[in-house]
Design a protein around this motif. Structure first.
Motif, PDB file in Angstrom:
ATOM      1  N   GLU A  23       0.864  -1.178   0.000  1.00  0.00           N
ATOM      2  CA  GLU A  23       0.000   0.000   0.000  1.00  0.00           C
ATOM      3  C   GLU A  23       0.899   1.226   0.000  1.00  0.00           C
ATOM      4  O   GLU A  23       1.975   1.214   0.574  1.00  0.00           O
ATOM      5  CB  GLU A  23      -0.892   0.012   1.236  1.00  0.00           C
ATOM      6  N   ASN A  24       0.470   2.281  -0.662  1.00  0.00           N
ATOM      7  CA  ASN A  24       1.262   3.516  -0.643  1.00  0.00           C
ATOM      8  C   ASN A  24       0.362   4.687  -0.308  1.00  0.00           C
ATOM      9  O   ASN A  24      -0.815   4.519  -0.021  1.00  0.00           O
ATOM     10  CB  ASN A  24       1.992   3.719  -1.978  1.00  0.00           C
ATOM     11  N   SER A  25       0.914   5.899  -0.367  1.00  0.00           N
ATOM     12  CA  SER A  25       0.176   7.088   0.043  1.00  0.00           C
ATOM     13  C   SER A  25      -1.032   7.374  -0.831  1.00  0.00           C
ATOM     14  O   SER A  25      -1.939   8.059  -0.409  1.00  0.00           O
ATOM     15  CB  SER A  25       1.120   8.295   0.035  1.00  0.00           C
ATOM     16  N   ALA A  26      -1.062   6.858  -2.044  1.00  0.00           N
ATOM     17  CA  ALA A  26      -2.205   7.093  -2.928  1.00  0.00           C
ATOM     18  C   ALA A  26      -3.311   6.069  -2.698  1.00  0.00           C
ATOM     19  O   ALA A  26      -4.290   6.044  -3.417  1.00  0.00           O
ATOM     20  CB  ALA A  26      -1.763   7.058  -4.388  1.00  0.00           C
ATOM     21  N   SER A  27      -3.149   5.225  -1.684  1.00  0.00           N
ATOM     22  CA  SER A  27      -4.146   4.211  -1.346  1.00  0.00           C
ATOM     23  C   SER A  27      -4.426   3.253  -2.489  1.00  0.00           C
ATOM     24  O   SER A  27      -5.561   2.915  -2.769  1.00  0.00           O
ATOM     25  CB  SER A  27      -5.441   4.870  -0.868  1.00  0.00           C
ATOM     26  N   VAL A  28      -3.371   2.802  -3.146  1.00  0.00           N
ATOM     27  CA  VAL A  28      -3.475   1.806  -4.205  1.00  0.00           C
ATOM     28  C   VAL A  28      -2.761   0.551  -3.722  1.00  0.00           C
ATOM     29  O   VAL A  28      -1.648   0.620  -3.195  1.00  0.00           O
ATOM     30  CB  VAL A  28      -2.837   2.303  -5.518  1.00  0.00           C
ATOM     31  N   LEU A  29      -3.419  -0.586  -3.877  1.00  0.00           N
ATOM     32  CA  LEU A  29      -2.841  -1.876  -3.512  1.00  0.00           C
ATOM     33  C   LEU A  29      -2.450  -2.607  -4.786  1.00  0.00           C
ATOM     34  O   LEU A  29      -3.134  -2.507  -5.798  1.00  0.00           O
ATOM     35  CB  LEU A  29      -3.849  -2.710  -2.729  1.00  0.00           C
ATOM     36  N   ALA A  30      -1.368  -3.384  -4.716  1.00  0.00           N
ATOM     37  CA  ALA A  30      -0.901  -4.107  -5.902  1.00  0.00           C
ATOM     38  C   ALA A  30      -0.530  -5.532  -5.544  1.00  0.00           C
ATOM     39  O   ALA A  30       0.101  -5.781  -4.520  1.00  0.00           O
ATOM     40  CB  ALA A  30       0.305  -3.406  -6.503  1.00  0.00           C
ATOM     41  N   ASN A  31      -0.932  -6.466  -6.392  1.00  0.00           N
ATOM     42  CA  ASN A  31      -0.467  -7.846  -6.365  1.00  0.00           C
ATOM     43  C   ASN A  31       0.314  -8.049  -7.649  1.00  0.00           C
ATOM     44  O   ASN A  31      -0.191  -7.763  -8.734  1.00  0.00           O
ATOM     45  CB  ASN A  31      -1.632  -8.835  -6.310  1.00  0.00           C
ATOM     46  N   LEU A  32       1.524  -8.560  -7.535  1.00  0.00           N
ATOM     47  CA  LEU A  32       2.410  -8.745  -8.682  1.00  0.00           C
ATOM     48  C   LEU A  32       2.753 -10.213  -8.813  1.00  0.00           C
ATOM     49  O   LEU A  32       3.118 -10.859  -7.827  1.00  0.00           O
ATOM     50  CB  LEU A  32       3.690  -7.932  -8.480  1.00  0.00           C
ATOM     51  N   SER A  33       2.630 -10.743 -10.032  1.00  0.00           N
ATOM     52  CA  SER A  33       2.992 -12.128 -10.321  1.00  0.00           C
ATOM     53  C   SER A  33       3.923 -12.153 -11.509  1.00  0.00           C
ATOM     54  O   SER A  33       3.699 -11.442 -12.492  1.00  0.00           O
ATOM     55  CB  SER A  33       1.755 -12.951 -10.676  1.00  0.00           C
ATOM     56  N   ILE A  34       4.962 -12.972 -11.423  1.00  0.00           N
ATOM     57  CA  ILE A  34       5.868 -13.176 -12.555  1.00  0.00           C
ATOM     58  C   ILE A  34       6.037 -14.676 -12.741  1.00  0.00           C
ATOM     59  O   ILE A  34       6.347 -15.394 -11.790  1.00  0.00           O
ATOM     60  CB  ILE A  34       7.227 -12.479 -12.340  1.00  0.00           C
ATOM     61  N   MET A  35       5.812 -15.134 -13.967  1.00  0.00           N
ATOM     62  CA  MET A  35       5.917 -16.557 -14.286  1.00  0.00           C
ATOM     63  C   MET A  35       6.800 -16.737 -15.503  1.00  0.00           C
ATOM     64  O   MET A  35       6.635 -16.010 -16.467  1.00  0.00           O
ATOM     65  CB  MET A  35       4.534 -17.132 -14.608  1.00  0.00           C
ATOM     66  N   PRO A  36       7.722 -17.640 -15.569  1.00  0.00           N
ATOM     67  CA  PRO A  36       7.978 -18.670 -14.564  1.00  0.00           C
ATOM     68  C   PRO A  36       9.013 -18.270 -13.515  1.00  0.00           C
ATOM     69  O   PRO A  36       9.351 -19.073 -12.654  1.00  0.00           O
ATOM     70  CB  PRO A  36       8.482 -19.835 -15.405  1.00  0.00           C
ATOM     71  N   GLY A  37       9.552 -17.060 -13.564  1.00  0.00           N
ATOM     72  CA  GLY A  37      10.536 -16.636 -12.571  1.00  0.00           C
ATOM     73  C   GLY A  37      11.936 -17.130 -12.882  1.00  0.00           C
ATOM     74  O   GLY A  37      12.726 -17.389 -11.987  1.00  0.00           O
ATOM     75  N   THR A  38      12.214 -17.271 -14.170  1.00  0.00           N
ATOM     76  CA  THR A  38      13.522 -17.733 -14.605  1.00  0.00           C
ATOM     77  C   THR A  38      14.133 -16.730 -15.573  1.00  0.00           C
ATOM     78  O   THR A  38      13.442 -15.837 -16.079  1.00  0.00           O
ATOM     79  CB  THR A  38      13.428 -19.099 -15.310  1.00  0.00           C
ATOM     80  N   ASN A  53     -11.199  -1.950  -2.203  1.00  0.00           N
ATOM     81  CA  ASN A  53     -11.245  -3.155  -3.040  1.00  0.00           C
ATOM     82  C   ASN A  53     -11.862  -2.953  -4.411  1.00  0.00           C
ATOM     83  O   ASN A  53     -12.112  -3.930  -5.113  1.00  0.00           O
ATOM     84  CB  ASN A  53     -11.908  -4.329  -2.322  1.00  0.00           C
ATOM     85  N   THR A  54     -12.130  -1.725  -4.825  1.00  0.00           N
ATOM     86  CA  THR A  54     -12.577  -1.506  -6.199  1.00  0.00           C
ATOM     87  C   THR A  54     -11.356  -1.525  -7.107  1.00  0.00           C
ATOM     88  O   THR A  54     -10.275  -1.041  -6.744  1.00  0.00           O
ATOM     89  CB  THR A  54     -13.331  -0.167  -6.347  1.00  0.00           C
ATOM     90  N   PRO A  55     -11.487  -2.099  -8.313  1.00  0.00           N
ATOM     91  CA  PRO A  55     -10.333  -2.188  -9.203  1.00  0.00           C
ATOM     92  C   PRO A  55      -9.900  -0.820  -9.720  1.00  0.00           C
ATOM     93  O   PRO A  55     -10.727   0.079  -9.914  1.00  0.00           O
ATOM     94  CB  PRO A  55     -10.824  -3.072 -10.355  1.00  0.00           C
ATOM     95  N   VAL A  56      -8.609  -0.670  -9.923  1.00  0.00           N
ATOM     96  CA  VAL A  56      -8.057   0.528 -10.550  1.00  0.00           C
ATOM     97  C   VAL A  56      -8.143   0.306 -12.055  1.00  0.00           C
ATOM     98  O   VAL A  56      -7.431  -0.539 -12.598  1.00  0.00           O
ATOM     99  CB  VAL A  56      -6.597   0.770 -10.117  1.00  0.00           C
TER     100      VAL A  56
END
Length: 126
Positions: A23-38, A53-56
């Motif tokens: 979370e940051n000061s702009a009140s935005v949450l992020a989930n980050l995924s990287i596949m396959p991580g190689t 919980n509303t989408p950006v």
């Protein structure tokens, strides 16, 4: 099963190599995924939401991959919104080791948000 289909299934199941929530000061949450991580080409996915919980939606999103030591050129990916609040693209990770990601978000309002998220150790490709 083709590699792309396999990766898509992993995304849908939520089995990702890297996942971080910040979370940051702009009140935005992020989930980050990287596949396959190689080392090599990796699919990157960022889910963005407001604290309610509303989408950006409608944001411009860029992921900058950096190593934890100096001297490496960063890897940059511009992401495309594929669903409300879900942004996807491809990033090239150039060597094994410890990486982190900077997620740059420009909201529809013009406000910019920058999030720094750790990644697990990038492994050598097969």
């Amino acid at each position: 099963m083709p590699k792309r289909m396999f990766l898509a299934i992993l995304f849908l199941l939520g089995l990702t190599v890297a996942c971080a929530r910040r979370e940051n000061s702009a009140s935005v949450l992020a989930n980050l995924s990287i596949m396959p991580g190689t080392v090599g080409t990796n699919d990157v996915r960022v889910q963005l939401s407001h604290v309610d919980n509303t989408p950006v939606v409608g944001a411009q999103v860029k992921v900058i991959g950096n190593m934890n030591h100096a001297g490496m050129e960063p890897s940059i990916a511009s992401l495309t919104e594929t669903a409300p609040g879900v942004y996807e693209g491809v990033i090239e990770l150039t060597m094994p080791g410890e990486w982190f990601a900077i997620v740059e978000v420009t909201l529809e309002s013009g406000e910019t948000v920058e999030l720094e998220l750790p990644l697990p150790e990038v492994k050598r490709g097969e």
